[in-house]
Design a protein around this motif. Sequence first.
Motif, short mmCIF file in Angstrom:
data_model
loop_
_atom_site.label_atom_id
_atom_site.label_comp_id
_atom_site.label_asym_id
_atom_site.label_seq_id
_atom_site.Cartn_x
_atom_site.Cartn_y
_atom_site.Cartn_z
N TRP A 51 9.34 2.38 1.94
CA TRP A 51 8.14 1.87 1.25
C TRP A 51 8.40 2.06 -0.24
CZ3 TRP A 51 3.44 0.10 3.38
CH2 TRP A 51 2.48 -0.24 2.41
N VAL A 52 8.32 0.99 -0.99
CA VAL A 52 8.58 1.09 -2.43
C VAL A 52 7.39 0.47 -3.18
CG1 VAL A 52 10.20 0.54 -4.28
CG2 VAL A 52 11.04 0.79 -1.94
N SER A 53 6.92 1.19 -4.18
CA SER A 53 5.79 0.67 -4.97
C SER A 53 6.23 0.45 -6.41
CB SER A 53 4.62 1.66 -4.93
OG SER A 53 4.24 1.86 -3.58
N CYS A 69 -4.40 -4.93 0.54
CA CYS A 69 -3.79 -4.78 1.88
C CYS A 69 -3.93 -3.34 2.36
CB CYS A 69 -2.31 -5.17 1.85
SG CYS A 69 -2.01 -6.83 1.28
N LEU A 70 -3.69 -2.40 1.45
CA LEU A 70 -3.78 -0.99 1.83
C LEU A 70 -5.23 -0.60 2.13
CD1 LEU A 70 -1.28 0.73 -0.60
CD2 LEU A 70 -0.94 -0.16 1.67
N ASP A 71 -6.15 -1.12 1.30
CA ASP A 71 -7.56 -0.80 1.55
C ASP A 71 -8.00 -1.34 2.91
OD1 ASP A 71 -7.57 0.25 -0.98
OD2 ASP A 71 -8.39 -1.55 -1.93
N LEU A 86 -9.21 0.48 9.23
CA LEU A 86 -9.01 0.61 10.68
C LEU A 86 -8.34 1.92 11.08
CD1 LEU A 86 -7.99 -2.95 11.86
CD2 LEU A 86 -10.24 -1.97 11.62
N ASP A 87 -7.72 2.59 10.14
CA ASP A 87 -7.03 3.83 10.51
C ASP A 87 -6.99 4.77 9.31
OD1 ASP A 87 -5.40 5.85 11.27
OD2 ASP A 87 -3.72 4.60 11.91
N SER A 88 -7.74 5.87 9.43
CA SER A 88 -7.81 6.79 8.29
C SER A 88 -6.46 7.49 8.07
CB SER A 88 -8.92 7.81 8.50
OG SER A 88 -8.70 8.43 9.75
N ASN A 125 -2.65 7.24 -0.48
CA ASN A 125 -2.94 8.13 -1.62
C ASN A 125 -1.73 8.31 -2.52
OD1 ASN A 125 -5.49 8.30 -0.77
ND2 ASN A 125 -5.26 10.27 0.29
N GLU A 126 -0.55 8.29 -1.90
CA GLU A 126 0.66 8.47 -2.71
C GLU A 126 0.96 7.26 -3.60
OE1 GLU A 126 4.32 10.07 -1.29
OE2 GLU A 126 3.29 10.98 0.44
N VAL A 127 0.52 6.09 -3.17
CA VAL A 127 0.97 4.87 -3.88
C VAL A 127 -0.18 4.04 -4.44
CG1 VAL A 127 3.06 4.76 -2.48
CG2 VAL A 127 1.05 3.45 -1.78
#
Length: 493
Positions: free
Chosen positions: A230-232, A264-266, A271-273, A280-282
Amino acid sequence: MSNPTDGLAETIAELEAYLGTEGVLSRPQDMGRYRRDWSGDYEGTPAAVIRPRHVSEVSEAIKICNRREAEIVPQGGHTGLVGGATADRANQIVLSLEKMDRIRSLDPLGMSMVVEAGCVLQTAKDYAERSGCFFPLSLGAQGSCQIGGNISTNAGGVNVLRYGMMRSLVLGLEAVFPDGRIYSDLRALRKNNTGLDLKQLFIGTEGTLGIVTAATLKLYSKPRWVETAWVSADNIADIMQLFGYLRGEAGDFLSAFELMTPPCLDLALELDSGVSLVRNEVKHFAAHALVEFSSSGGPDLKPWITELIANAFEQGLAKAGIVAQSASHSKMFWRIRELMVEAQQKRGLHLRTDVSVPISSISPFIAKVTQAVEKTLPGSLVVAYGHVGDGNIHVNVLPPEDFNGFQGKLGALTATINEVVDGFDGSISAEHGIGITKREEFAKRIGETHLDMMKMIKRSIDPKNVLSPGRIFRIGPNSARGPQSVEMDPRPE
Ligand code: FAD
Ligand code: LAC
Ligand code: ZN
């Protein structure tokens, strides 16, 4: 000219006599999943659902329908996103392939398998894997979509970058033409230049020229090493630079490169906490890439991939990044990718698009299209993501909060997005097809010669227009049965 509903009851009775009551469903209460597609955007009750078990039954059933001019709509897993598999008129007969779901054979040396059209993609993939092989088509709907649907839509997915779309994974095909004739060439030949390659008629043509009943699929060696990262980054332009860098360095080892933007992340979090661990990291970054590298042999990829990602940091292309340290870690990354699609579906009516532009234009395209959408409908949420390694972006639009008139805005939003796509010499459908939803926008863009040729092919193969009528394009007054009698409203993709 006969009325389309004339003789429908007799047609169904004849089909029942041939296929038996198990093979024909004609009570609406038995038709649940055949009536409504995965998205919930398309619903239509057909006159009947027929469920043949063998290619000869498909052939005979089509002959009956053709003779009586009854319209047929083939249906696989009903996960297509352009309304093609749902009956859009009450006189249509849905032909479900679900009972033709066998894996007929697998040749591990020749790296091929013969699979019936109703076989669920995940089942085919699992079977290949158990045999030490790999069938690379991979998409969020793989637990439900079927091989026949994948072929008819020329499905893409997340590994196209390395293995190509469904078209490049089909070696042989068995299909039934609208007059009931069976085309069968399931030979697992990798090279065969003997005239017209007829199987291409059925790939990506959304059931308009025939019913796919089985296929010989091309297999690959099972990946031995799979690394996921995963790269931000600060912006999409950097993510595209990162793509260029990784493609240059890793070449064929790069098997997926998926872009995600902050919404997309929000959405996944809705659907999945558990997803918050990654988020939170990205969350401070404006663009993210889910990158997969794989190889079927050779040494462990991890040290090399870790070094490549570290280099990307040094060059400033990446600002946060995690190379998955375990299978469950990598699963979590992919789960975010899947959940964000599911979360949009759960939000209800929204606009889905499936466009492509040249890879080098992705960053300016997304900037421009986002601006244009926000102007067309202030307050709407643009969810841009997708297979940017193939130039394919899903520019989806969610309505502003508490906004009731979204249905009425779909046409304008679609036109806005497609105009920007045109400006970049792109395509309004990269992987989902035209179906019914994109028919009008497609018609505006297709050249006269292209359209004439498509119609000529359709008329010569299906002169009565009984198979998947109105999908991709309408057959005009020259058709044997005259113009379609019902105009569809464009619906969201
Ligand atoms: P259906 O929806 O049943 O049918 C699709 C079309 O094919 C219809 O026009 C139907 O009439 C025709 N058809 C079906 N079976 C046959 C047959 N045997 N013979 C002739 N015609 C037939 N697509 C991508 O390309 N890439 C993705 O990454 C991707 N991700 C997705 C993720 C999700 C969550 C969902 C819901 C869909 C996604 N799709 C994607 C859409 C994609 O087109 C389908 O999932 C799949 O290829 C359709 O298969 P199906 O069996 O569900 O077909
Ligand atoms: C995806 C589908 C919708 O890429 O094509 O998620
Ligand atoms: Zn996609």
